[in-house]
Motif scaffolding. Structure first.
Motif, PDB file in Angstrom:
ATOM      1  N   GLN A  69       3.939  10.812  -1.579  1.00 36.01           N
ATOM      2  CA  GLN A  69       4.073   9.355  -1.573  1.00 36.01           C
ATOM      3  C   GLN A  69       4.867   8.817  -0.384  1.00 36.01           C
ATOM      4  O   GLN A  69       4.987   7.602  -0.214  1.00 36.01           O
ATOM      5  CB  GLN A  69       4.732   8.890  -2.874  1.00 36.01           C
ATOM      6  N   GLN A  89       0.806  -1.221   0.000  1.00 35.79           N
ATOM      7  CA  GLN A  89       0.000   0.000   0.000  1.00 35.79           C
ATOM      8  C   GLN A  89       0.842   1.275   0.000  1.00 35.79           C
ATOM      9  O   GLN A  89       0.481   2.265   0.631  1.00 35.79           O
ATOM     10  CB  GLN A  89      -0.955  -0.021   1.192  1.00 35.79           C
ATOM     11  N   VAL A  90       1.978   1.250  -0.703  1.00 37.61           N
ATOM     12  CA  VAL A  90       2.779   2.454  -0.872  1.00 37.61           C
ATOM     13  C   VAL A  90       3.105   2.632  -2.350  1.00 37.61           C
ATOM     14  O   VAL A  90       2.968   1.711  -3.156  1.00 37.61           O
ATOM     15  CB  VAL A  90       4.087   2.407  -0.043  1.00 37.61           C
ATOM     16  N   ASN A 142       6.122   7.318   2.988  1.00 34.49           N
ATOM     17  CA  ASN A 142       5.563   6.453   4.018  1.00 34.49           C
ATOM     18  C   ASN A 142       6.677   6.161   5.021  1.00 34.49           C
ATOM     19  O   ASN A 142       7.628   5.439   4.702  1.00 34.49           O
ATOM     20  CB  ASN A 142       5.032   5.151   3.408  1.00 34.49           C
ATOM     21  N   SER A 143       6.586   6.726   6.209  1.00 32.02           N
ATOM     22  CA  SER A 143       7.683   6.648   7.171  1.00 32.02           C
ATOM     23  C   SER A 143       7.962   5.220   7.615  1.00 32.02           C
ATOM     24  O   SER A 143       9.125   4.830   7.785  1.00 32.02           O
ATOM     25  CB  SER A 143       7.394   7.539   8.382  1.00 32.02           C
ATOM     26  N   ASP A 144       6.913   4.421   7.792  1.00 24.24           N
ATOM     27  CA  ASP A 144       7.128   3.040   8.241  1.00 24.24           C
ATOM     28  C   ASP A 144       7.913   2.250   7.197  1.00 24.24           C
ATOM     29  O   ASP A 144       8.873   1.542   7.522  1.00 24.24           O
ATOM     30  CB  ASP A 144       5.791   2.357   8.515  1.00 24.24           C
ATOM     31  N   PHE A 146       8.075   5.977  -1.954  1.00 20.56           N
ATOM     32  CA  PHE A 146       7.663   5.869  -0.554  1.00 20.56           C
ATOM     33  C   PHE A 146       8.745   6.333   0.400  1.00 20.56           C
ATOM     34  O   PHE A 146       8.478   6.697   1.549  1.00 20.56           O
ATOM     35  CB  PHE A 146       7.281   4.418  -0.223  1.00 20.56           C
TER      36      PHE A 146
END
Length: 264
Positions: free
Chosen positions: A245, A234-235, A247-249, A239
């Motif tokens: 776009q 889901q990135v 996404n830190s995780d 990312f």
């Protein structure tokens, strides 16, 4: 082979909507990893602009070194389609804070002159694959002669545009220790020539590039080569970059996996 998450089949309408979101979100991004180097971390590294020869051309590069003495593993950082910008320099410093001698060449050096960000992207687009690979190999030679670098543990990390070049170094440079790819295209031919172990990071919603990795996996397995990759659920393609776009995780996990892979 390892994967995180699974690619899914999408109804055509959902695929189109997701692709449109990807194209809009990726229109203007810059490369960076999870968190920038803090002032405290920056005090532990030294940086300088250096130059090296590549087939008679003078290539400029950004070099970051850990401030402690002794030999260190080294990383050749290959920038994305936006060129050697401030965020790419920050990534290079981030590798140095992790204990690596890190060299980030400006592959647009062959086109000369100071450029705005838009001009840099245009210059990158005009570079030829063969010459950029020649410059990457020359950068490897530079690192092998660096007194602070362990010549037996020189790896490469490529982002987007630089990912393909990282992979190709693994097919043409026996001295390369390991190669890492972030959202980059990977070849599906001549995999038998690969000398180094390869790690790749992909986004689930980067349909074209991530799909290419599946074919590369098969070709590498048939050649008896090690190709480990992760698909982050889901990135989108960038990312790991600040912007729509990001996404830190996923960015933090990819960074941790990259360091673990390079340190083995």
């Amino acid at each position: 082979m390892k994967r995180e998450g699974q690619l899914k089949r999408f109804p055509l309408g959902l695929f189109a909507a997701a692709l449109a979101t990807f194209l809009i979100g990726s229109a203007a991004t810059q490369t960076s990893l999870a968190h920038p180097v803090s002032p405290a971390q920056e005090s532990t590294v030294t940086t300088e602009t250096v130059h090296f020869d590549s087939g008679g051309f003078n290539v400029e590069a950004f070099l970051a070194n850990p401030s402690d003495t002794g030999k260190h593993p080294a990383v050749l950082v290959i920038h994305d389609s936006l060129g050697l910008d401030d965020s790419m320099r920050d990534i290079t410093k981030k590798f140095a804070t992790a204990g690596f001698v890190a060299l980030a060449p400006d592959f647009t050096s062959r086109r000369g002159g100071t450029r705005t960000p838009d001009q840099m992207a245009q210059a990158v687009a005009q570079l030829t694959p063969n010459l950029t690979l020649e410059d990457a190999r020359s950068a490897m030679d530079y690192l092998q002669k660096d007194a602070a670098a362990d010549a037996t543990r020189i790896s490469t990390v490529g982002f987007g545009w630089g990912g393909w070049r990282s992979f190709m170094l693994a097919t043409s440079t026996p001295a390369l220790y390991r190669a890492v790819i972030y959202s980059g295209t990977t070849p599906t031919e001549n995999t038998a020539a690969v000398h180094a172990k390869i790690l790749a990071h992909y986004a689930q919603y980067d349909f074209r590039t991530t799909g290419n990795a599946l074919v590369t996996e098969k070709a590498m397995a048939e050649s008896g080569k090690e190709f480990t990759y992760f698909v982050y659920p889901q990135v989108y393609r960038t990312f790991y970059a600040p912007g729509a776009q990001f996404n830190s995780d996923a960015a933090n996990l990819a960074w941790t996996r990259t360091l673990d892979f390079l340190r083995k």
